[in-house]
Scaffold this active site. Structure first.
Site, PDB file in Angstrom:
ATOM      1  N   ASN A   7       0.883  -1.173   0.000  1.00 47.21           N
ATOM      2  CA  ASN A   7       0.000   0.000   0.000  1.00 47.21           C
ATOM      3  C   ASN A   7       0.922   1.225   0.000  1.00 47.21           C
ATOM      4  O   ASN A   7       1.439   1.625   1.033  1.00 47.21           O
ATOM      5  CB  ASN A   7      -0.884  -0.047   1.248  1.00 47.21           C
ATOM      6  N   ARG A  91      -2.675  -2.033  -3.299  1.00 45.56           N
ATOM      7  CA  ARG A  91      -3.893  -1.276  -3.021  1.00 45.56           C
ATOM      8  C   ARG A  91      -3.875  -0.028  -3.902  1.00 45.56           C
ATOM      9  O   ARG A  91      -2.895   0.724  -3.895  1.00 45.56           O
ATOM     10  CB  ARG A  91      -3.932  -0.855  -1.556  1.00 45.56           C
ATOM     11  N   HIS A 180     -13.052   2.736   0.575  1.00 46.09           N
ATOM     12  CA  HIS A 180     -13.035   1.646   1.573  1.00 46.09           C
ATOM     13  C   HIS A 180     -13.761   0.403   1.050  1.00 46.09           C
ATOM     14  O   HIS A 180     -14.225  -0.424   1.837  1.00 46.09           O
ATOM     15  CB  HIS A 180     -13.728   2.043   2.898  1.00 46.09           C
ATOM     16  N   LEU A 209     -15.608   2.755  10.375  1.00 45.48           N
ATOM     17  CA  LEU A 209     -15.404   3.969  11.175  1.00 45.48           C
ATOM     18  C   LEU A 209     -13.962   4.012  11.669  1.00 45.48           C
ATOM     19  O   LEU A 209     -13.621   3.401  12.684  1.00 45.48           O
ATOM     20  CB  LEU A 209     -16.375   3.994  12.358  1.00 45.48           C
ATOM     21  N   GLY A 210     -13.116   4.684  10.917  1.00 46.40           N
ATOM     22  CA  GLY A 210     -11.719   4.869  11.322  1.00 46.40           C
ATOM     23  C   GLY A 210     -11.420   6.350  11.267  1.00 46.40           C
ATOM     24  O   GLY A 210     -12.340   7.175  11.376  1.00 46.40           O
ATOM     25  N   ASN A 211     -10.169   6.684  11.053  1.00 38.39           N
ATOM     26  CA  ASN A 211      -9.823   8.084  10.882  1.00 38.39           C
ATOM     27  C   ASN A 211     -10.559   8.636   9.657  1.00 38.39           C
ATOM     28  O   ASN A 211     -11.108   9.730   9.674  1.00 38.39           O
ATOM     29  CB  ASN A 211      -8.307   8.181  10.740  1.00 38.39           C
ATOM     30  N   ARG A 241     -11.885  15.372   8.518  1.00 41.24           N
ATOM     31  CA  ARG A 241     -12.696  15.737   7.342  1.00 41.24           C
ATOM     32  C   ARG A 241     -14.126  16.055   7.768  1.00 41.24           C
ATOM     33  O   ARG A 241     -14.680  15.395   8.646  1.00 41.24           O
ATOM     34  CB  ARG A 241     -12.716  14.586   6.327  1.00 41.24           C
ATOM     35  N   ARG A 285      -9.950   8.788  20.638  1.00 41.47           N
ATOM     36  CA  ARG A 285      -9.651   8.516  22.059  1.00 41.47           C
ATOM     37  C   ARG A 285      -9.365   9.802  22.818  1.00 41.47           C
ATOM     38  O   ARG A 285      -9.821   9.978  23.948  1.00 41.47           O
ATOM     39  CB  ARG A 285      -8.447   7.568  22.180  1.00 41.47           C
ATOM     40  N   GLU A 334     -14.293  -0.968  15.577  1.00 38.93           N
ATOM     41  CA  GLU A 334     -13.859  -2.195  16.256  1.00 38.93           C
ATOM     42  C   GLU A 334     -13.637  -1.983  17.751  1.00 38.93           C
ATOM     43  O   GLU A 334     -13.746  -2.930  18.526  1.00 38.93           O
ATOM     44  CB  GLU A 334     -12.536  -2.693  15.631  1.00 38.93           C
ATOM     45  N   ASN A 335     -13.313  -0.734  18.122  1.00 28.87           N
ATOM     46  CA  ASN A 335     -12.834  -0.509  19.495  1.00 28.87           C
ATOM     47  C   ASN A 335     -13.663   0.408  20.379  1.00 28.87           C
ATOM     48  O   ASN A 335     -13.562   0.310  21.601  1.00 28.87           O
ATOM     49  CB  ASN A 335     -11.419   0.071  19.434  1.00 28.87           C
ATOM     50  N   GLU A 384      -8.131  -5.639   4.990  1.00 35.17           N
ATOM     51  CA  GLU A 384      -8.030  -5.297   3.572  1.00 35.17           C
ATOM     52  C   GLU A 384      -6.845  -5.994   2.908  1.00 35.17           C
ATOM     53  O   GLU A 384      -6.923  -6.391   1.746  1.00 35.17           O
ATOM     54  CB  GLU A 384      -7.894  -3.768   3.431  1.00 35.17           C
TER      55      GLU A 384
END
Ligand code: AMP
Length: 397
Positions: A7, A91, A180, A209-211, A241, A285, A334-335, A384
């Site tokens: 990637n 990727r 994604h 749902l990530g950055n 964003r 976080r 996930e977290n 991925e």
């Protein structure tokens, strides 16, 4: 069969080497700060040995050469000969309309990728650079491109055409593409497996749902809508964003603050989202910690994040005429236990009942709805790289 997954970004490059007999990772890591002072390569092999090589890495070529050396090293390496690598999977962020599935890369593919590069000016050129360097260093090895946009190419026109003069679609390819896709496709498939149902019978909302964050409506195995658009800026609130805003805000702020197109683009992509609202951080976080200590803007940022996801779940349920499963993936999905609860609480009218106890965990594949919940909620860690390795294996076979 061993497959190297690459990637390649503008100044960083992530890699994983897979043994496809067992689908296990032999080595993985990251090259950072390519072409910038303080560059280094991080490496971890399947025995858990970690290596950090701090060295001047002026170009992607130097970086990949160093990676191959490390994979072959007698100390921590996992290969005896580079010929053990049978193929390379890349990727690629934007495939435009030309690529609805993964593809073996040849000269004509590189040419087509260069043609769509202005749709993803930050991502596609370094992706192409990664391909060209691998071709130079391992000329006999087949290479495969796996596109973030490909899984979304099943969307109907009503979901991808913007209400702008149609000529911009024709002239410049201005339409919704979605991103994604590799992740949405992977978790939709895993969800069907976990629920012991056929993907072709399910209506699923996948929440990456990530950055960066996006939702997809996956009906009978095909995407019918997704929240990111021409670029990965549209849709949800993200780390930095803005997601959906009234487009008239853009000329309004440009005029008030005397900004150029590049400056406002930078604000919408890099200074907005959780960071912009909270004024604290782009990392959820940090924003959670600030909210817990009573920071009002941080509280509002998290509320808006959850509210936007909730609205999209409602919209996609309407688009699909129902929903059987809601899947959470990526760093936050996930977290972030409270985020998942904040999104699902209030959706009981759709038939989803969160099991608070099941939801009290991080980073594991798990059904988090109550056993009698009509709509299932699941957490599925995304992978991925494994999808890229599988597609590469299938195509070179
Ligand atoms: P990604 O882009 O998928 O790597 O996700 C990055 C986001 O996931 C950041 O906002 C992180 O704060 C968030 N994240 C990662 N780990 C956790 C965790 N244990 N709890 C809450 N959020 C997390």
């Amino acid at each position: 069969m061993k497959i190297l997954v690459i990637n390649s970004g503008s100044s960083s490059l992530k890699y994983q080497l897979f043994n496809m007999e067992t689908e296990s990772v032999l080595a993985k890591g990251l090259i950072q700060r390519i072409g910038i002072s303080g560059s280094f390569l991080e490496y971890e092999n399947n025995e858990g040995e970690e290596v950090l090589i701090e060295k001047d890495i002026a170009t992607h070529k130097v970086g990949i050469e160093l990676l191959l050396e490390t994979l072959l090293s007698s100390e921590h390496g996992v290969l005896k000969d580079i010929d053990e690598v049978e193929a390379i999977g890349h990727r690629i962020v934007h495939g435009g309309e030309a690529f609805a599935e993964s593809t073996v890369i040849d000269e004509s593919v590189i040419k087509e990728l260069e043609e769509v590069a202005d749709l993803a000016p930050l991502h596609n050129p370094p992706n192409i650079m990664g391909i060209k360097v691998c071709k130079e260093l391992m000329p006999t090895k087949p290479q495969v491109g796996v596109f973030d946009t490909a899984f979304h190419q099943t969307m109907p026109e009503k979901a991808y055409i913007y209400a702008l003069p149609y000529e911009y679609y024709k002239k410049y390819g201005v339409r919704r593409y979605g991103f994604h896709g590799t992740s949405h496709g992977y978790v939709a498939q895993r969800a069907a497996k976990m629920l012991e149902k056929d993907l072709s019978e399910l209506k699923i909302v996948t929440c990456h749902l990530g950055n960066g964050a996006s939702l997809a409506a996956v009906k009978n195995g095909e995407v019918v809508d997704t929240s990111m658009g021409l670029t990965p800026l549209e849709g949800l609130v993200m780390g930095t964003r803005c997601g959906d805003i009234d487009p008239a805000i853009i000329p309004f702020i440009m005029e008030k603050e005397d900004l150029s197109a590049a400056e406002i683009d930078n604000i919408l992509n890099k200074k907005s989202g959780l960071l912009g609202i909270s004024g604290v951080s782009s990392d959820s976080r940090d924003v959670e910690n600030a909210a817990e200590s009573g920071n009002h803007q941080a509280e509002v940022a998290l509320e808006i994040f959850n509210y936007r996801v909730k609205k999209y779940i409602g919209a996609y349920t309407a688009a699909m005429g129902g929903v059987d499963a809601i899947v959470f993936t990526a760093g936050i999905g996930e977290n972030a236990i409270e985020t998942r609860a904040g999104i699902l609480n209030g959706l009981e009218y759709l038939g989803v009942e969160l099991d608070e106890e099941a939801n009290d965990m991080r980073g594991k594949e798990k059904v988090i709805s109550k056993s009698d919940s009509k709509v299932k909620a699941l957490v599925i860690p995304t992978n991925e790289e494994l999808v890229i390795a599988r597609d590469t294996k299938d195509l070179v076979n």
